[in-house]
Scaffold this active site. Sequence first.
Site, PDB file in Angstrom:
ATOM      1  N   GLY A  69       5.003   1.254  -3.879  1.00 12.83           N
ATOM      2  CA  GLY A  69       4.953   0.783  -5.162  1.00 12.83           C
ATOM      3  C   GLY A  69       6.256   1.073  -6.000  1.00 12.83           C
ATOM      4  O   GLY A  69       7.268   0.323  -6.150  1.00 12.83           O
ATOM      5  N   GLU A  89       6.481   7.163 -15.579  1.00 12.51           N
ATOM      6  CA  GLU A  89       7.276   8.368 -14.924  1.00 12.51           C
ATOM      7  C   GLU A  89       8.551   7.871 -14.380  1.00 12.51           C
ATOM      8  O   GLU A  89       9.606   8.297 -14.493  1.00 12.51           O
ATOM      9  CB  GLU A  89       6.325   9.155 -13.797  1.00 12.51           C
ATOM     10  CG  GLU A  89       5.345   9.926 -14.330  1.00 12.51           C
ATOM     11  CD  GLU A  89       4.088   9.077 -14.685  1.00 12.51           C
ATOM     12  OE1 GLU A  89       3.186   9.454 -15.260  1.00 12.51           O
ATOM     13  OE2 GLU A  89       4.132   7.774 -14.762  1.00 12.51           O
ATOM     14  N   ILE A 138     -11.840   6.554 -34.391  1.00 15.51           N
ATOM     15  CA  ILE A 138     -12.427   6.312 -35.901  1.00 15.51           C
ATOM     16  C   ILE A 138     -13.533   5.349 -35.914  1.00 15.51           C
ATOM     17  O   ILE A 138     -14.514   5.652 -36.701  1.00 15.51           O
ATOM     18  CB  ILE A 138     -11.247   5.279 -36.490  1.00 15.51           C
ATOM     19  CG1 ILE A 138     -10.145   6.261 -36.779  1.00 15.51           C
ATOM     20  CG2 ILE A 138     -11.723   4.573 -37.839  1.00 15.51           C
ATOM     21  CD1 ILE A 138     -10.342   7.264 -37.965  1.00 15.51           C
ATOM     22  N   GLY A 153     -19.252   6.176 -32.156  1.00 16.98           N
ATOM     23  CA  GLY A 153     -19.926   5.554 -31.000  1.00 16.98           C
ATOM     24  C   GLY A 153     -19.864   4.176 -30.694  1.00 16.98           C
ATOM     25  O   GLY A 153     -19.763   3.842 -29.583  1.00 16.98           O
ATOM     26  N   ARG A 182     -16.315   1.983 -43.587  1.00 16.40           N
ATOM     27  CA  ARG A 182     -17.335   2.788 -42.954  1.00 16.40           C
ATOM     28  C   ARG A 182     -17.631   3.957 -44.311  1.00 16.40           C
ATOM     29  O   ARG A 182     -16.772   4.683 -44.804  1.00 16.40           O
ATOM     30  CB  ARG A 182     -16.877   3.554 -41.946  1.00 16.40           C
ATOM     31  CG  ARG A 182     -17.816   4.517 -41.415  1.00 16.40           C
ATOM     32  CD  ARG A 182     -19.133   3.890 -40.670  1.00 16.40           C
ATOM     33  NE  ARG A 182     -19.809   4.767 -39.811  1.00 16.40           N
ATOM     34  CZ  ARG A 182     -20.770   5.638 -40.188  1.00 16.40           C
ATOM     35  NH1 ARG A 182     -21.152   5.499 -41.375  1.00 16.40           N
ATOM     36  NH2 ARG A 182     -21.338   6.457 -39.376  1.00 16.40           N
ATOM     37  N   GLU A 213       4.575  -2.551 -13.476  1.00 22.57           N
ATOM     38  CA  GLU A 213       6.141  -3.121 -13.586  1.00 22.57           C
ATOM     39  C   GLU A 213       6.989  -1.560 -14.014  1.00 22.57           C
ATOM     40  O   GLU A 213       7.935  -1.863 -14.945  1.00 22.57           O
ATOM     41  CB  GLU A 213       6.248  -4.073 -14.619  1.00 22.57           C
ATOM     42  CG  GLU A 213       6.015  -5.537 -14.413  1.00 22.57           C
ATOM     43  CD  GLU A 213       6.231  -6.478 -15.383  1.00 22.57           C
ATOM     44  OE1 GLU A 213       7.294  -6.559 -15.698  1.00 22.57           O
ATOM     45  OE2 GLU A 213       5.401  -7.464 -15.523  1.00 22.57           O
ATOM     46  N   PRO A 248       0.890  -1.286  -0.058  1.00 21.91           N
ATOM     47  CA  PRO A 248      -0.059  -0.068  -0.188  1.00 21.91           C
ATOM     48  C   PRO A 248       0.868   1.321   0.093  1.00 21.91           C
ATOM     49  O   PRO A 248       0.447   2.373  -0.626  1.00 21.91           O
ATOM     50  CB  PRO A 248      -0.722  -0.126   1.297  1.00 21.91           C
ATOM     51  CG  PRO A 248      -1.025  -1.642   1.598  1.00 21.91           C
ATOM     52  CD  PRO A 248       0.420  -2.275   1.061  1.00 21.91           C
TER      53      PRO A 248
END
Length: 387
Positions: free
Chosen positions: A133, A369, A339, A342, A269, A365, A130
């Site tokens: 990390g 940053e 692309i 909806g 499309r 992993e 906790p």
Amino acid sequence: MADSSFLDWPFFEPRHREWAAEVEAWAAQHAEALSDEHDADASVIRLARAMGEAGLLRVPCPADGVLDVRSLCIARDILARHSGLADFAFAMQGLGTGPVTLFGSAAQRERVLAGARAGTALAAFALSEPEAGSDVSALALTATPDGNGHYRLNGEKTWISNGGIAATTIVFARTGEAPGAKGLSAFLVPADAPGLTVAERIEVTAPHPLARLDFADVRVAAEDMLGKPGEGFKVAMSTLDVFRATVGAAALGFARRALDMTVEHASARKIFGGTLFDQQMSQAAIADSAVDVEASALLVYRAAWLKDSGTPRVSREASMAKLHATEAAQRCADRNVQIHGGLGVTKGHKAEELYREVRALRVYEGASEIQRVVIARSERQLRTSLD
């Protein structure tokens, strides 16, 4: 069918092309068919067993103790393109047994690797806590000698993949040989160890087995330590040095699928008397994703080739591969959603699924940053050495 021309690059040998064909054939038939994100536990158990039966887990759990990073990356690239859960099941058998492969005694390897290779015993890698990390030196879970050839583990781990379903978990604990990262050790802990409990199952955007584990006076034998006392940080970082590039490979697989879908949907499309592909902005999106995919592939497979070639440390190259590939995959997934319009944000559509799948890779992993910190420090060190 995704482009596989990258396999002709000089990074690879004939055996890698044969391996890619084997994984592709299995994945096309089984990866999506055995995956159900509504029941991630059962899916991962099912997938691992099927991969074991097919012999695919011989690569992440090698009998000869040699981890071939290019083969690992090829498999994750292909599996992620087909199914995020299939990639996860494969990867965790490697990450969860990596410390045993790299640092385990003959007895430890015999005990753990056969079941993992068969897919009948799942593995886990318990590093995060906790309050610890990215900063591994802040680990608080303790392992205290009890004077009878055993250690007592107390504390908790969180964000543990395969937590709750793994047969064996590699647990990193503070043994106190020195302050910070130099006072950690790694232990093999069986799932049925008294005092080990699943405190919480954690649900995330792209479902997979994840848990918080509680350790209350969990007794482990001294011979279940991996490496020597105080070598836990070395064990963890050496393992991640192998598997970090493979996270980039998984991101690459997701990006390839997103690019394939983008081209396919844009070409089909109908819009404004033509197709969506005819719009220059659509072509720009496809071109940008294509460049992202190729650049990621080059970085990932360069890092893998360097590691397989015997380069002692590839932290810089692996961090570059993971950083670029995961960030690029998110861009590819986002363009794919855009692309599709909806459909791209419709729950259950593959475009929406890919968008969720990619996001976690930028965190676990080593978050993006942290990769930037590693790269920046490596650049300064490199230039200092050249002066």
